[in-house]
Design a protein around this motif. Structure first.
Motif, PDB file in Angstrom:
ATOM      1  N   GLY A 136      37.734  44.752  53.613  1.00 15.88           N
ATOM      2  CA  GLY A 136      38.846  43.800  53.615  1.00 15.88           C
ATOM      3  C   GLY A 136      38.790  42.782  52.478  1.00 15.88           C
ATOM      4  N   TRP A 137      37.582  42.400  52.072  1.00 16.94           N
ATOM      5  CA  TRP A 137      37.430  41.405  50.994  1.00 16.94           C
ATOM      6  C   TRP A 137      38.085  41.868  49.697  1.00 16.94           C
ATOM      7  N   ILE A 138      38.227  43.192  49.540  1.00 19.04           N
ATOM      8  CA  ILE A 138      38.842  43.726  48.318  1.00 19.04           C
ATOM      9  C   ILE A 138      40.287  43.229  48.183  1.00 19.04           C
ATOM     10  N   SER A 139      40.917  42.968  49.324  1.00 22.00           N
ATOM     11  CA  SER A 139      42.328  42.582  49.301  1.00 22.00           C
ATOM     12  C   SER A 139      42.541  41.152  48.790  1.00 22.00           C
ATOM     13  N   TYR A 140      41.546  40.308  48.935  1.00 18.87           N
ATOM     14  CA  TYR A 140      41.775  38.885  48.645  1.00 18.87           C
ATOM     15  C   TYR A 140      40.717  38.284  47.727  1.00 18.87           C
ATOM     16  N   TRP A 141      39.462  38.609  48.003  1.00 17.91           N
ATOM     17  CA  TRP A 141      38.377  38.054  47.182  1.00 17.91           C
ATOM     18  C   TRP A 141      38.353  38.707  45.806  1.00 17.91           C
ATOM     19  N   LEU A 142      38.516  40.033  45.784  1.00 19.76           N
ATOM     20  CA  LEU A 142      38.423  40.727  44.491  1.00 19.76           C
ATOM     21  C   LEU A 142      39.499  40.257  43.493  1.00 19.76           C
ATOM     22  N   PRO A 143      40.763  40.099  43.915  1.00 19.29           N
ATOM     23  CA  PRO A 143      41.755  39.556  42.966  1.00 19.29           C
ATOM     24  C   PRO A 143      41.391  38.154  42.456  1.00 19.29           C
ATOM     25  N   VAL A 144      40.770  37.339  43.305  1.00 15.53           N
ATOM     26  CA  VAL A 144      40.323  36.012  42.856  1.00 15.53           C
ATOM     27  C   VAL A 144      39.223  36.183  41.801  1.00 15.53           C
ATOM     28  N   TRP A 145      38.294  37.073  42.073  1.00 15.98           N
ATOM     29  CA  TRP A 145      37.206  37.312  41.122  1.00 15.98           C
ATOM     30  C   TRP A 145      37.763  37.864  39.802  1.00 15.98           C
ATOM     31  N   GLU A 146      38.787  38.708  39.924  1.00 17.50           N
ATOM     32  CA  GLU A 146      39.416  39.234  38.698  1.00 17.50           C
ATOM     33  C   GLU A 146      39.967  38.081  37.860  1.00 17.50           C
ATOM     34  N   GLU A 147      40.630  37.159  38.545  1.00 17.88           N
ATOM     35  CA  GLU A 147      41.215  36.035  37.803  1.00 17.88           C
ATOM     36  C   GLU A 147      40.124  35.151  37.174  1.00 17.88           C
ATOM     37  N   VAL A 148      39.116  34.836  37.970  1.00 17.86           N
ATOM     38  CA  VAL A 148      38.043  33.966  37.470  1.00 17.86           C
ATOM     39  C   VAL A 148      37.296  34.643  36.316  1.00 17.86           C
ATOM     40  N   GLY A 149      37.133  35.940  36.408  1.00 15.41           N
ATOM     41  CA  GLY A 149      36.395  36.674  35.379  1.00 15.41           C
ATOM     42  C   GLY A 149      37.282  37.240  34.276  1.00 15.41           C
ATOM     43  N   SER A 150      38.582  36.925  34.301  1.00 16.61           N
ATOM     44  CA  SER A 150      39.565  37.493  33.346  1.00 16.61           C
ATOM     45  C   SER A 150      39.332  38.993  33.162  1.00 16.61           C
ATOM     46  N   MET A 151      39.351  39.716  34.262  1.00 17.83           N
ATOM     47  CA  MET A 151      39.117  41.170  34.190  1.00 17.83           C
ATOM     48  C   MET A 151      40.108  41.879  35.113  1.00 17.83           C
ATOM     49  N   GLU A 152      40.320  43.158  34.859  1.00 18.30           N
ATOM     50  CA  GLU A 152      41.204  43.923  35.739  1.00 18.30           C
ATOM     51  C   GLU A 152      40.432  45.089  36.351  1.00 18.30           C
ATOM     52  N   ILE A 153      40.301  45.034  37.669  1.00 18.84           N
ATOM     53  CA  ILE A 153      39.583  46.108  38.374  1.00 18.84           C
ATOM     54  C   ILE A 153      40.561  46.916  39.220  1.00 18.84           C
ATOM     55  N   ILE A 154      41.417  46.217  39.960  1.00 21.11           N
ATOM     56  CA  ILE A 154      42.408  46.916  40.782  1.00 21.11           C
ATOM     57  C   ILE A 154      43.642  47.149  39.912  1.00 21.11           C
ATOM     58  N   GLU A 155      43.636  48.207  39.127  1.00 18.88           N
ATOM     59  CA  GLU A 155      44.798  48.481  38.273  1.00 18.88           C
ATOM     60  C   GLU A 155      45.865  49.129  39.154  1.00 18.88           C
TER      61      GLU A 155
END
Ligand SMILES: N[C@@H](CCC(=O)N[C@@H](CS)C(=O)NCC(=O)O)C(=O)O
Length: 223
Positions: free
Chosen positions: A158-177
């Motif tokens: 479940g964390w992928i839905s909310y935490w991962l997008p936050v981490w993407e933003e903080v890390g300026s990276m795209e994982i969930i394309e």
């Protein structure tokens, strides 16, 4: 209630702690929430989880249980309504396999991608994307990993839905394309909008601030 009372000791931004709350909410089990300051740990936490000294801890009838995935199994075995794991041993084994795979690979890879720089960052993003590819294959054609309803694997991931997008933003990276992983993107939406889940997420602004601070701590002290 009384001796059967249920308490969850957690930290507001903890993706692990949220798993426990999600499971209890889906089961309709009432609980008392106790906020822990993980940067200044209470005696209560040290007593309840002397081995890891981490949240979450579930306390049921005065007995503490640590480690979010073990807590999920305990919850599923203790409260039979709304089963989280499938019935068949083979299906259960698959759920545990995928949980274990993502737990071992994606957390560390995405964390590295967010916090580090240069080659380490690149490696983190690459491994995280490889995991996303596998997840995409698993969720294709399904509303949830558990089928029509949220199950154990949905809670674990479940964390992928909310935490991962936050981490993407903080890390300026795209994982969930989203173009590459449309089924995962649809699952994320199903998860985020589920009636019992949708109001459980910590405010995004606070999350961004918090993980920016974690990123700074990581680059300064490697923690
Ligand atoms: N494997 C554990 C991880 C728990 C964890 O890392 N919790 C963090 C909060 S998100 C924590 O308590 N950190 C404090 C520390 O590492 O000292 C689980 O699934 O419950």
């Amino acid at each position: 209630m009384g001796s059967e009372e249920v308490k969850v000791v957690s930290f507001w931004a903890s993706p692990f702690g949220k798993r426990v709350e999600w499971a209890l909410k889906l089961k309709g089990v009432e609980y008392e929430y106790i906020e822990e300051d993980i940067f200044n740990k209470s005696n209560l936490l040290l007593q309840l989880n002397p081995v890891h000294k981490k949240v979450p801890v579930l306390v049921h009838a005065h007995k503490p249980i640590a480690e979010s995935l073990i807590i999920l199994e305990y919850i599923d075995e203790t409260w039979k309504q709304y089963p989280l794991l499938p019935q068949h041993p083979y299906q259960r084994a698959l759920v545990r396999f995928w949980t274990n795979f993502v737990e071992q690979k994606l957390f560390d890879a995405a964390w590295l991608g967010m916090c580090s720089s240069g080659d380490e960052r690149e490696k983190g993003v690459k491994v995280a994307r490889e995991v996303m590819e596998k997840i995409e294959e698993e969720i294709k054609g399904k509303r949830f990993f558990g089928g029509e309803n949220i199950g154990y694997l949905d809670i674990a991931l479940g964390w992928i839905s909310y935490w991962l997008p936050v981490w993407e933003e903080v890390g300026s990276m795209e994982i969930i394309e989203s173009l590459k992983y449309p089924a995962t993107t649809a699952w994320i939406n199903n998860f985020l909008t589920h009636p019992l889940i949708k109001d459980t997420f910590p405010p995004r602004d606070n999350m961004i601030l918090y993980y920016n601070r974690r990123k700074t701590l990581f680059s300064t002290f490697n923690v």
